[in-house]
Design a protein around this motif. Structure first.
Motif, mmCIF file in Angstrom:
data_model
loop_
_atom_site.group_PDB
_atom_site.id
_atom_site.type_symbol
_atom_site.label_atom_id
_atom_site.label_comp_id
_atom_site.label_asym_id
_atom_site.label_seq_id
_atom_site.Cartn_x
_atom_site.Cartn_y
_atom_site.Cartn_z
ATOM 1 N N GLU A 275 44.380 -9.134 -33.208
ATOM 2 C CA GLU A 275 43.480 -8.113 -32.642
ATOM 3 C C GLU A 275 42.083 -8.145 -33.295
ATOM 4 N N THR A 276 41.551 -9.345 -33.382
ATOM 5 C CA THR A 276 40.196 -9.517 -33.922
ATOM 6 C C THR A 276 39.195 -9.510 -32.761
ATOM 7 N N ASN A 277 37.926 -9.571 -33.097
ATOM 8 C CA ASN A 277 36.846 -9.702 -32.102
ATOM 9 C C ASN A 277 36.898 -8.620 -31.023
ATOM 10 N N GLU A 278 37.148 -7.396 -31.455
ATOM 11 C CA GLU A 278 37.176 -6.306 -30.471
ATOM 12 C C GLU A 278 35.745 -5.923 -30.104
ATOM 13 N N ILE A 279 35.502 -5.648 -28.834
ATOM 14 C CA ILE A 279 34.164 -5.212 -28.385
ATOM 15 C C ILE A 279 33.977 -3.737 -28.738
ATOM 16 N N THR A 280 32.900 -3.459 -29.449
ATOM 17 C CA THR A 280 32.552 -2.052 -29.698
ATOM 18 C C THR A 280 31.094 -1.865 -29.255
ATOM 19 N N LEU A 281 30.795 -0.723 -28.711
ATOM 20 C CA LEU A 281 29.440 -0.496 -28.188
ATOM 21 C C LEU A 281 28.879 0.812 -28.708
ATOM 22 N N ASP A 282 27.584 0.841 -28.887
ATOM 23 C CA ASP A 282 26.909 2.077 -29.248
ATOM 24 C C ASP A 282 27.133 3.088 -28.111
ATOM 25 N N GLU A 283 27.574 4.283 -28.485
ATOM 26 C CA GLU A 283 27.959 5.271 -27.457
ATOM 27 C C GLU A 283 26.820 5.641 -26.508
ATOM 28 N N GLU A 284 25.634 5.843 -27.092
ATOM 29 C CA GLU A 284 24.484 6.256 -26.267
ATOM 30 C C GLU A 284 24.094 5.150 -25.283
ATOM 31 N N ILE A 285 24.077 3.912 -25.786
ATOM 32 C CA ILE A 285 23.739 2.779 -24.913
ATOM 33 C C ILE A 285 24.813 2.645 -23.841
ATOM 34 N N ALA A 286 26.068 2.751 -24.247
ATOM 35 C CA ALA A 286 27.178 2.570 -23.297
ATOM 36 C C ALA A 286 27.096 3.581 -22.153
ATOM 37 N N LYS A 287 26.771 4.830 -22.487
ATOM 38 C CA LYS A 287 26.690 5.878 -21.455
ATOM 39 C C LYS A 287 25.685 5.518 -20.369
ATOM 40 N N LYS A 288 24.563 4.913 -20.791
ATOM 41 C CA LYS A 288 23.521 4.538 -19.820
ATOM 42 C C LYS A 288 23.846 3.200 -19.152
ATOM 43 N N ALA A 289 24.404 2.265 -19.930
ATOM 44 C CA ALA A 289 24.617 0.899 -19.413
ATOM 45 C C ALA A 289 25.685 0.840 -18.335
ATOM 46 N N VAL A 290 26.607 1.798 -18.349
ATOM 47 C CA VAL A 290 27.666 1.750 -17.339
ATOM 48 C C VAL A 290 27.128 2.147 -15.951
ATOM 49 N N LEU A 291 26.040 2.913 -15.923
ATOM 50 C CA LEU A 291 25.553 3.440 -14.636
ATOM 51 C C LEU A 291 25.131 2.327 -13.666
ATOM 52 N N PRO A 292 24.294 1.350 -14.103
ATOM 53 C CA PRO A 292 23.948 0.277 -13.157
ATOM 54 C C PRO A 292 25.144 -0.583 -12.737
ATOM 55 N N LEU A 293 26.142 -0.675 -13.610
ATOM 56 C CA LEU A 293 27.350 -1.434 -13.222
ATOM 57 C C LEU A 293 28.122 -0.673 -12.142
ATOM 58 N N GLU A 294 28.243 0.630 -12.338
ATOM 59 C CA GLU A 294 28.953 1.446 -11.338
ATOM 60 C C GLU A 294 28.179 1.464 -10.018
ATOM 61 N N ARG A 295 26.860 1.475 -10.142
ATOM 62 C CA ARG A 295 26.039 1.464 -8.916
ATOM 63 C C ARG A 295 26.253 0.147 -8.165
ATOM 64 N N MET A 296 26.350 -0.946 -8.917
ATOM 65 C CA MET A 296 26.610 -2.239 -8.286
ATOM 66 C C MET A 296 27.943 -2.197 -7.525
ATOM 67 N N LEU A 297 28.987 -1.692 -8.170
ATOM 68 C CA LEU A 297 30.305 -1.671 -7.521
ATOM 69 C C LEU A 297 30.242 -0.833 -6.243
ATOM 70 N N GLU A 298 29.454 0.237 -6.273
ATOM 71 C CA GLU A 298 29.321 1.112 -5.107
ATOM 72 C C GLU A 298 28.515 0.413 -3.994
ATOM 73 N N LEU A 299 27.358 -0.150 -4.365
ATOM 74 C CA LEU A 299 26.478 -0.756 -3.354
ATOM 75 C C LEU A 299 27.048 -2.039 -2.764
ATOM 76 N N ALA A 300 27.922 -2.695 -3.509
ATOM 77 C CA ALA A 300 28.463 -3.983 -3.019
ATOM 78 C C ALA A 300 29.652 -3.786 -2.093
ATOM 79 N N LYS A 301 30.098 -2.544 -1.946
ATOM 80 C CA LYS A 301 31.295 -2.282 -1.121
ATOM 81 C C LYS A 301 31.087 -2.747 0.306
#
Ligand code: SF4
Length: 301
Positions: A275-301
Motif C-alpha cells: 500500500e505504497t504510493n497512495e495519492i493524497t491531495l490538498d483538500e482546498e485544491i481538491a474541492k475546486k479541481a473536482v468541479l471541472p471533471l464533474e462538469r466534463m462528465l455532465e457535458l459529455a453525456k
C-alpha cells in the motif's frame, strides 16, 4: 504462483480494483478489471465500489480518480510515472490569460495537474474535447496544455477562437511527417489512424484522427486489412483481440510512452502488498479541481 494469479489473490484480499490505461504494457492490461482511455476510466472511477483503486497509468489519472472518489484510497504502481505534458502549463499562465480575456472559458485537457484543474472551467479528454468545446457558451477558449489537440479542436470548431499554450506530448510529437510518409510508402494500401496529440502535418496524412478508444473502434470497424497506427503501441492488443485478421503497422518503432512503461506487474504486486504510493491531495485544491471533471462528465453525456 505466477504474477497474474498473485495479483488476482491480492485484489480479493485488499478489496481492490485495477484500472489500466491502454498505453500500459499488455501484461499489465491483462491483470486489470477495466481497461480504457482517460475518459472511460474517469467514468468508471465514479462507479467502482471497491475500497482501493490501483491506477495502472500516470499520475494525473490517479489524481483524477481520487478527485472523483475522495473516500476511496487510490494507489499508483510507480510514483514516478508522470505525464510531462501535465506540467507544461501553470496557474500563473491561466490567470494572465483570464485577465486579458475576461469572458474566456479555460478548458483543460485531463492531462493536467490537480492545481491547474482547480483553476479551469471544464476538463476534456481527447474523446470528448470537440463536443464539449462546441457546446460551451463562450466564443473564446483557452485550451491547455496540449497545443496539438488545441489545433485539432480549432479545425473542428471554426466558429470559436481557440487560444493554446505550448504544451505537447513528447511521445506523439516524436512521430514526424517524414516518418509518416515513409510508413505510407512502405504500406501503400494501409489506412492511417492517428491521435490528435500528433503534430498538424502528421494529422493531415491521417484517414482518421481520434482518441485511443476512437482509434481502436476505427481500425476494428473500418473495411481494410492494413492500418498504420500513430499512437502508443498499447492500443495494439485490444485491436488484435477484436480484429485478429488486421495487419497493424507502427509509424516509428517502438511507439512507447516511457512513463506508462514504468508500470510493471511486479510494481502492481508491490503496491497491493505494501500500500505504497497512495495519492493524497490538498483538500482546498481538491474541492475546486473536482468541479471541472464533474462538469466534463455532465457535458459529455
Ligand atoms: S503518451 Fe504523452 S500525453 Fe500520454 S501519458 Fe505519455 S507523455 Fe503523457
Amino acid at each position: 504462483m505466477d504474477k497474474q494469479a498473485r495479483i488476482q489473490e491480492l485484489k480479493r484480499e485488499k478489496n481492490a480494483v485495477i484500472l489500466a490505461h491502454y498505453y500500459v504494457d499488455e501484461d499489465v492490461q491483462q491483470c486489470a478489471d477495466y481497461i480504457g482511455d482517460s475518459f472511460y476510466l474517469a467514468k468508471i472511477a465514479t462507479k467502482v465500489d471497491a475500497e482501493r483503486i490501483i491506477f495502472a497509468g500516470v499520475e494525473f489519472m490517479g489524481e483524477s480518480a481520487k478527485l472523483l472518489n475522495p473516500q476511496k484510497r487510490v494507489f499508483m504502481p510507480d510514483a514516478t510515472a508522470d505525464c510531462p505534458m501535465a506540467h507544461m502549463t501553470d496557474v500563473e499562465e491561466i490567470e494572465k490569460v483570464r485577465k486579458e480575456h475576461p469572458d474566456i472559458a479555460v478548458v483543460c485537457y485531463v492531462n493536467s495537474t490537480a492545481e491547474v484543474k482547480a483553476h479551469s472551467d471544464v476538463c476534456v479528454t481527447s474523446s470528448n474535447a470537440v463536443k464539449i468545446v462546441k457546446n460551451l457558451p463562450n466564443p473564446t477558449i483557452y485550451f491547455i496544455p496540449d497545443a496539438n489537440l488545441g489545433n485539432f479542436i480549432r479545425k473542428q470548431v471554426p466558429e470559436k477562437e481557440i487560444i493554446t499554450n505550448r504544451g505537447f506530448c513528447p511521445r506523439h510529437v516524436a512521430i514526424t511527417m517524414d516518418d509518416m510518409l515513409r510508413a505510407k510508402e512502405m504500406h501503400p494500401n494501409a489506412k492511417v489512424a492517428a491521435h490528435p496529440e500528433c503534430t498538424e502535418d502528421v494529422l493531415k496524412e491521417a484517414d482518421y484522427v481520434g482518441s485511443t478508444s476512437g482509434i481502436i473502434d476505427y481500425v476494428v470497424n473500418t473495411e481494410g486489412d492494413e492500418f498504420i497506427v500513430a499512437t502508443v503501441d498499447g492500443v495494439f492488443p485490444k485491436i488484435k483481440e477484436q480484429a485478429p485478421g488486421k495487419k497493424l503497422y507502427r509509424v516509428i518503432d517502438p511507439q512507447v510512452c516511457v512513463n506508462m512503461k514504468k508500470v510493471t506487474l511486479d510494481k502492481v504486486i508491490d503496491v497491493l502488498e505494501n500500500e505504497t504510493n497512495e495519492i493524497t491531495l490538498d483538500e482546498e485544491i481538491a474541492k475546486k479541481a473536482v468541479l471541472p471533471l464533474e462538469r466534463m462528465l455532465e457535458l459529455a453525456k
